[in-house]
Design a protein around this motif. Structure first.
Motif, PDB file in Angstrom:
ATOM      1  N   ARG A  14       0.843  -1.198   0.000  1.00 29.89           N
ATOM      2  CA  ARG A  14       0.000   0.000   0.000  1.00 29.89           C
ATOM      3  C   ARG A  14       0.872   1.239   0.000  1.00 29.89           C
ATOM      4  O   ARG A  14       1.916   1.264   0.655  1.00 29.89           O
ATOM      5  N   THR A  15       0.400   2.229  -0.712  1.00 30.03           N
ATOM      6  CA  THR A  15       1.065   3.534  -0.704  1.00 30.03           C
ATOM      7  C   THR A  15      -0.008   4.610  -0.577  1.00 30.03           C
ATOM      8  O   THR A  15      -1.171   4.389  -0.928  1.00 30.03           O
ATOM      9  N   VAL A  16       0.376   5.763  -0.094  1.00 32.69           N
ATOM     10  CA  VAL A  16      -0.545   6.895   0.014  1.00 32.69           C
ATOM     11  C   VAL A  16      -0.823   7.411  -1.389  1.00 32.69           C
ATOM     12  O   VAL A  16       0.093   7.599  -2.197  1.00 32.69           O
ATOM     13  N   SER A  17      -2.073   7.660  -1.678  1.00 31.29           N
ATOM     14  CA  SER A  17      -2.474   8.179  -2.986  1.00 31.29           C
ATOM     15  C   SER A  17      -1.952   9.600  -3.175  1.00 31.29           C
ATOM     16  O   SER A  17      -2.012  10.413  -2.239  1.00 31.29           O
ATOM     17  N   LYS A  18      -1.471   9.891  -4.359  1.00 32.71           N
ATOM     18  CA  LYS A  18      -1.005  11.247  -4.662  1.00 32.71           C
ATOM     19  C   LYS A  18      -2.184  12.197  -4.863  1.00 32.71           C
ATOM     20  O   LYS A  18      -2.051  13.391  -4.653  1.00 32.71           O
ATOM     21  N   GLN A  19      -3.348  11.666  -5.254  1.00 34.41           N
ATOM     22  CA  GLN A  19      -4.530  12.498  -5.473  1.00 34.41           C
ATOM     23  C   GLN A  19      -5.291  12.782  -4.171  1.00 34.41           C
ATOM     24  O   GLN A  19      -5.884  13.835  -4.018  1.00 34.41           O
ATOM     25  N   ASP A  20      -5.291  11.817  -3.248  1.00 30.18           N
ATOM     26  CA  ASP A  20      -6.040  11.964  -1.993  1.00 30.18           C
ATOM     27  C   ASP A  20      -5.223  11.323  -0.881  1.00 30.18           C
ATOM     28  O   ASP A  20      -5.177  10.102  -0.759  1.00 30.18           O
ATOM     29  N   ARG A  21      -4.599  12.137  -0.063  1.00 24.94           N
ATOM     30  CA  ARG A  21      -3.683  11.622   0.963  1.00 24.94           C
ATOM     31  C   ARG A  21      -4.376  10.723   1.990  1.00 24.94           C
ATOM     32  O   ARG A  21      -3.731   9.991   2.714  1.00 24.94           O
ATOM     33  N   ARG A  22      -5.708  10.771   2.049  1.00 22.14           N
ATOM     34  CA  ARG A  22      -6.441   9.889   2.968  1.00 22.14           C
ATOM     35  C   ARG A  22      -6.574   8.477   2.399  1.00 22.14           C
ATOM     36  O   ARG A  22      -6.823   7.539   3.142  1.00 22.14           O
ATOM     37  N   ALA A  23      -6.430   8.345   1.092  1.00 23.84           N
ATOM     38  CA  ALA A  23      -6.626   7.049   0.428  1.00 23.84           C
ATOM     39  C   ALA A  23      -5.315   6.272   0.328  1.00 23.84           C
ATOM     40  O   ALA A  23      -4.231   6.863   0.242  1.00 23.84           O
ATOM     41  N   ARG A  24      -5.422   4.966   0.350  1.00 23.82           N
ATOM     42  CA  ARG A  24      -4.273   4.080   0.194  1.00 23.82           C
ATOM     43  C   ARG A  24      -4.442   3.284  -1.100  1.00 23.82           C
ATOM     44  O   ARG A  24      -5.445   2.604  -1.280  1.00 23.82           O
ATOM     45  N   GLU A  25      -3.470   3.405  -1.983  1.00 19.80           N
ATOM     46  CA  GLU A  25      -3.480   2.627  -3.220  1.00 19.80           C
ATOM     47  C   GLU A  25      -2.833   1.276  -2.946  1.00 19.80           C
ATOM     48  O   GLU A  25      -1.883   1.180  -2.168  1.00 19.80           O
ATOM     49  N   VAL A  26      -3.360   0.255  -3.580  1.00 14.65           N
ATOM     50  CA  VAL A  26      -2.876  -1.102  -3.350  1.00 14.65           C
ATOM     51  C   VAL A  26      -2.402  -1.690  -4.672  1.00 14.65           C
ATOM     52  O   VAL A  26      -3.084  -1.573  -5.696  1.00 14.65           O
ATOM     53  N   ARG A  27      -1.228  -2.308  -4.611  1.00 12.98           N
ATOM     54  CA  ARG A  27      -0.645  -2.957  -5.794  1.00 12.98           C
ATOM     55  C   ARG A  27      -0.122  -4.330  -5.403  1.00 12.98           C
ATOM     56  O   ARG A  27       0.353  -4.518  -4.282  1.00 12.98           O
ATOM     57  N   PRO A  28      -0.168  -5.270  -6.340  1.00 11.50           N
ATOM     58  CA  PRO A  28       0.425  -6.577  -6.037  1.00 11.50           C
ATOM     59  C   PRO A  28       1.948  -6.472  -6.045  1.00 11.50           C
ATOM     60  O   PRO A  28       2.520  -5.694  -6.819  1.00 11.50           O
ATOM     61  N   THR A  29       2.589  -7.208  -5.173  1.00  7.49           N
ATOM     62  CA  THR A  29       4.046  -7.306  -5.211  1.00  7.49           C
ATOM     63  C   THR A  29       4.406  -8.351  -6.257  1.00  7.49           C
ATOM     64  O   THR A  29       3.534  -9.034  -6.808  1.00  7.49           O
ATOM     65  N   GLU A  30       5.685  -8.500  -6.506  1.00  4.00           N
ATOM     66  CA  GLU A  30       6.118  -9.554  -7.433  1.00  4.00           C
ATOM     67  C   GLU A  30       5.692 -10.926  -6.895  1.00  4.00           C
ATOM     68  O   GLU A  30       5.212 -11.776  -7.643  1.00  4.00           O
ATOM     69  N   ALA A  31       5.839 -11.116  -5.586  1.00  4.43           N
ATOM     70  CA  ALA A  31       5.405 -12.376  -4.961  1.00  4.43           C
ATOM     71  C   ALA A  31       3.894 -12.552  -5.096  1.00  4.43           C
ATOM     72  O   ALA A  31       3.402 -13.665  -5.296  1.00  4.43           O
ATOM     73  N   GLY A  32       3.161 -11.449  -4.989  1.00  5.09           N
ATOM     74  CA  GLY A  32       1.713 -11.500  -5.148  1.00  5.09           C
ATOM     75  C   GLY A  32       1.305 -11.877  -6.555  1.00  5.09           C
ATOM     76  O   GLY A  32       0.383 -12.678  -6.758  1.00  5.09           O
TER      77      GLY A  32
END
Length: 142
Positions: free
Chosen positions: A81-99
């Motif tokens: 998870r990373t903090v969204s650049k558009q909305d600091r309250r939101a968390r963006e989620v991405r799969p890892t390589e393992a994921g």
């Protein structure tokens, strides 16, 4: 007993059966993903960078508890998870390589277990069942 012919009871029983088959199959495949974790990972792989609320919406899961599901996927090293650049309250989620790797390994297993869940139905009955179940699910989302 009247309840054994009621839709709600039968749907609950089908959920129990589906969950049991899923858990056994995941155990046999050396995976500890739950059905909800797999659904969330599926959404995250399909929509990298989606926020947690978007994951919840995509899999028809409660927004208040999706964070715990994603916490567990993150603890397993499957997403980040990373903090969204558009909305600091939101968390963006991405799969890892393992994921990505785990998803690619498990997707065929999950696809195949659908036959076991619907083993009592003929091919035509499966098609009708899935069409009707989709109709009910789509209607409830309105």
């Amino acid at each position: 007993m009247q309840i054994q012919k009621m839709a709600g009871h039968l749907i609950r029983r089908m959920n129990q059966i589906s969950t049991q088959v899923f858990a056994k199959t995941m155990h046999d495949a050396d995976s500890d993903l739950t059905p909800v974790q797999f659904a969330a990972l599926d959404a995250i792989v399909a929509l990298p960078g989606v926020d947690q609320a978007g994951v919840a919406a995509k899999i028809a899961y409660d927004r208040a508890t999706i964070g715990g599901v994603i916490d567990r996927l993150e603890a397993k090293g499957l997403v980040e998870r990373t903090v969204s650049k558009q909305d600091r309250r939101a968390r963006e989620v991405r799969p890892t390589e393992a994921g990505q790797h785990a998803y690619a390994k498990i997707l065929p297993v999950v696809t195949a277990l659908q036959d076991e869940i619907l083993a009592a139905l003929s091919s035509d009955e499966r098609e009708i069942f899935l069409e009707l179940a989709d109709k009910i699910a789509a209607n409830s989302a309105k």
